[in-house]
Design an enzyme around this catalytic site. Structure first.
Site, mmCIF file in Angstrom:
data_model
loop_
_atom_site.group_PDB
_atom_site.id
_atom_site.type_symbol
_atom_site.label_atom_id
_atom_site.label_comp_id
_atom_site.label_asym_id
_atom_site.label_seq_id
_atom_site.Cartn_x
_atom_site.Cartn_y
_atom_site.Cartn_z
ATOM 1 N N SER A 26 -7.383 3.626 9.034
ATOM 2 C CA SER A 26 -8.063 3.822 7.632
ATOM 3 C C SER A 26 -7.414 2.668 6.716
ATOM 4 O O SER A 26 -7.935 1.717 6.096
ATOM 5 C CB SER A 26 -8.298 4.881 6.958
ATOM 6 O OG SER A 26 -8.860 4.920 5.750
ATOM 7 N N ARG B 98 -13.697 12.652 6.550
ATOM 8 C CA ARG B 98 -12.535 13.224 6.609
ATOM 9 C C ARG B 98 -12.252 14.085 5.737
ATOM 10 O O ARG B 98 -11.432 15.067 5.669
ATOM 11 C CB ARG B 98 -11.524 12.264 7.026
ATOM 12 C CG ARG B 98 -11.481 11.439 8.337
ATOM 13 C CD ARG B 98 -10.678 10.380 8.439
ATOM 14 N NE ARG B 98 -9.295 10.404 8.073
ATOM 15 C CZ ARG B 98 -8.446 9.827 7.033
ATOM 16 N NH1 ARG B 98 -8.987 8.534 6.745
ATOM 17 N NH2 ARG B 98 -7.184 10.132 6.894
ATOM 18 N N ASP C 172 -14.900 2.381 8.014
ATOM 19 C CA ASP C 172 -13.801 3.348 7.207
ATOM 20 C C ASP C 172 -14.301 4.039 6.119
ATOM 21 O O ASP C 172 -13.728 5.177 5.927
ATOM 22 C CB ASP C 172 -12.709 2.362 7.023
ATOM 23 C CG ASP C 172 -11.880 3.192 5.985
ATOM 24 O OD1 ASP C 172 -11.142 3.952 6.574
ATOM 25 O OD2 ASP C 172 -11.667 2.780 4.820
ATOM 26 N N LYS D 162 -8.482 -1.938 6.048
ATOM 27 C CA LYS D 162 -8.757 -2.411 4.785
ATOM 28 C C LYS D 162 -7.612 -3.527 4.550
ATOM 29 O O LYS D 162 -8.026 -4.665 3.946
ATOM 30 C CB LYS D 162 -8.702 -1.559 3.692
ATOM 31 C CG LYS D 162 -9.727 -0.242 3.870
ATOM 32 C CD LYS D 162 -9.763 0.325 2.523
ATOM 33 C CE LYS D 162 -8.808 1.635 2.638
ATOM 34 N NZ LYS D 162 -8.923 2.700 3.592
ATOM 35 N N HIS E 288 0.923 -1.295 -0.123
ATOM 36 C CA HIS E 288 0.341 -0.087 0.007
ATOM 37 C C HIS E 288 0.796 1.210 0.010
ATOM 38 O O HIS E 288 1.890 1.316 0.853
ATOM 39 C CB HIS E 288 -0.996 0.134 1.166
ATOM 40 C CG HIS E 288 -1.805 1.214 1.233
ATOM 41 N ND1 HIS E 288 -3.038 1.175 0.628
ATOM 42 C CD2 HIS E 288 -1.907 2.735 1.726
ATOM 43 C CE1 HIS E 288 -3.588 2.512 0.668
ATOM 44 N NE2 HIS E 288 -2.873 3.225 1.431
#
Length: 442
Positions: free
Chosen positions: A183, A168, A161, A187, A82
């Site tokens: 967050s 946000r 989320d 995931k 990520h």
């Protein structure tokens, strides 16, 4: 559970009990806490942060709010990557099929562009017909056959989320480290992984420009991953200049395809190979990053990851012809070559200016759900440190109209600083490695 009392206590810097925090978040998901009260809570977190126990409670509640994948039947390590987001960052498009070719399963769940940074889903959807909204069963089926698949966050995965993320984005709390960390990790930890490698960007084009805050985010996410039993490594990589030469959705896909064919810009290749090497070590397929990188480089040069990518494109509804003929990707109507007005050296290239430029050209969103033009963007013809002659091409603007091209041309000129003397010092492409045992400077 009193929502007002929880907001007041967090605003005062007090630590909340795990049970009351979970109850508060659960009530929000059920609609019993309104958006304006949750917005106040998010702002309190932005100012006051979260303790380790609070982080765990938020993360656990996010994961438990939806489904988690069970991929234990797969016959190999399940490792994802990520990125925290940057300008020109198309690494995932190259990394996922390459890592799969090397024996890893890569269940990649990606996001859309946010602010001045691009998103993997928007880039993938530049390929005509490519679907990132496939059902989880189809996602797992493709993963079983090709060892990687790429989708967006589904309604089943961490719905809490999703709601908090949308809130946000309109309350100025995107840059909160605890909120970023929970967050991302909610995931990733719902993907059924055995390992995770994080690409944390630092520099002027990153959401967290300073190296100290980037390292804080890296340490936070590594800690959350390790507590959940998933071996997690974070690499801090440079975003004080764009990654590669293409900036914009379809343009970046074409550059990623070039890299998958064994070409592409040196910096894109270097970061991709470095991250894949870490994935192989985490997945137990290599003893050290050096030997893993050599194997990854050989695989990338073989062309096999490109063919694997093409097969997944077909399985997810995309036009496979665009993989081998990038001219089939969306193309902007107007191309404008931007010339240098003086001679010198490309002393610096500001990624944030170019990221905002793509948004102004229509290639990014200024509101949720907006339609974007995937053919617009920039292509750089110079990189930091290269000599520039007066009248030479600095870059190319791809725009929908001549008026857009005029404005974007000036943004490109502002972004590329041409100076008579030596360039400014650059960050190393990969500067730090963060693990459960500490921080290593590379």
């Amino acid at each position: 559970m009193s929502a007002i009392r929880i907001i007041e206590r967090k605003s005062a810097g007090q630590t909340l009990e795990a049970g009351e925090l979970q109850a508060f978040l659960g009530a929000y998901l059920e609609g019993d806490v309104p958006d304006y009260q949750m917005a106040a809570f998010l702002m309190a977190v932005w100012f006051r942060g979260l303790s380790g126990a609070e982080l765990d409670a938020v993360l656990d509640t996010m994961i438990a709010s939806g489904a988690s994948l069970d991929l234990s039947h797969l016959d190999g390590p399940r490792v994802d990557k990520h990125s925290t987001g940057g300008v020109g960052d198309k690494v995932s498009l190259v990394l996922a099929p390459l890592a799969a070719e090397l024996g890893l399963y890569v269940p990649m769940m990606s996001g859309r562009g946010l602010g001045h940074t691009g998103g993997t889903l928007d880039k993938l959807e530049s390929i005509p017909g490519f679907r990132t909204d496939i059902a989880l069963d189809d996602f797992v089926s493709i993963l079983e056959g090709e060892r990687f698949a790429m989708i967006g966050q589904t309604p089943e995965i961490a719905p809490l989320d999703r709601r908090l993320y949308d809130l946000r984005s309109v309350t100025g709390t995107v840059s909160s480290i605890p909120l970023i960390a929970t967050s991302i990790m909610s995931k990733k930890l719902a993907e059924g992984l055995t390992g995770l490698v994080l690409d944390v960007k630092a520099g002027s084009g990153a959401f967290l420009p300073g190296i100290a805050r980037a390292l804080e985010l890296a340490r936070t996410m590594v800690t959350l991953g390790e507590r959940a039993g998933v071996e997690t490594v974070a690499m801090v990589t440079a975003m004080d200049r764009p990654l590669g030469r293409a900036i914009g959705n379809a343009l970046e896909v074409a550059e990623a395809l070039d890299c998958l064919a064994g070409g592409g810009p040196a910096d894109l290749r270097e970061v991709t190979l470095g991250l894949v090497a870490e994935m192989m070590v985490v997945g137990g397929l290599a003893r050290d990053a050096g030997s893993a990188r050599a194997r990854a480089a050989a695989a990338l040069d073989s062309g096999r990851p490109l063919e694997r990518f093409a097969r997944v494109v077909a399985l997810q509804g995309g036009d496979i012809r665009a993989v081998h003929r990038p001219e089939r990707l969306p193309a902007a109507r107007v191309r404008r070559y931007v010339r240098a007005r003086s001679s010198g050296v490309a002393a610096a290239i500001d990624p944030r200016t170019l990221g905002h430029g793509v948004v102004e050209l229509g290639g990014g969103r200024t509101r949720l759900g907006a339609t974007i033009n995937r053919g617009v963007g920039f292509r750089l013809e110079v990189q930091v440190g290269e000599k520039v002659a007066s009248g030479s091409t600095l870059g190319v603007v791809y725009a929908a109209t001549s008026e857009d091209a005029d404005r974007a041309s000036e943004m490109l000129r502002r972004a590329i600083q041409v100076a008579p003397d030596v360039p400014q010092p650059q960050m190393p492409l990969m500067s730090h490695r963060v693990t459960a045992t500490g921080v290593e400077q590379l």
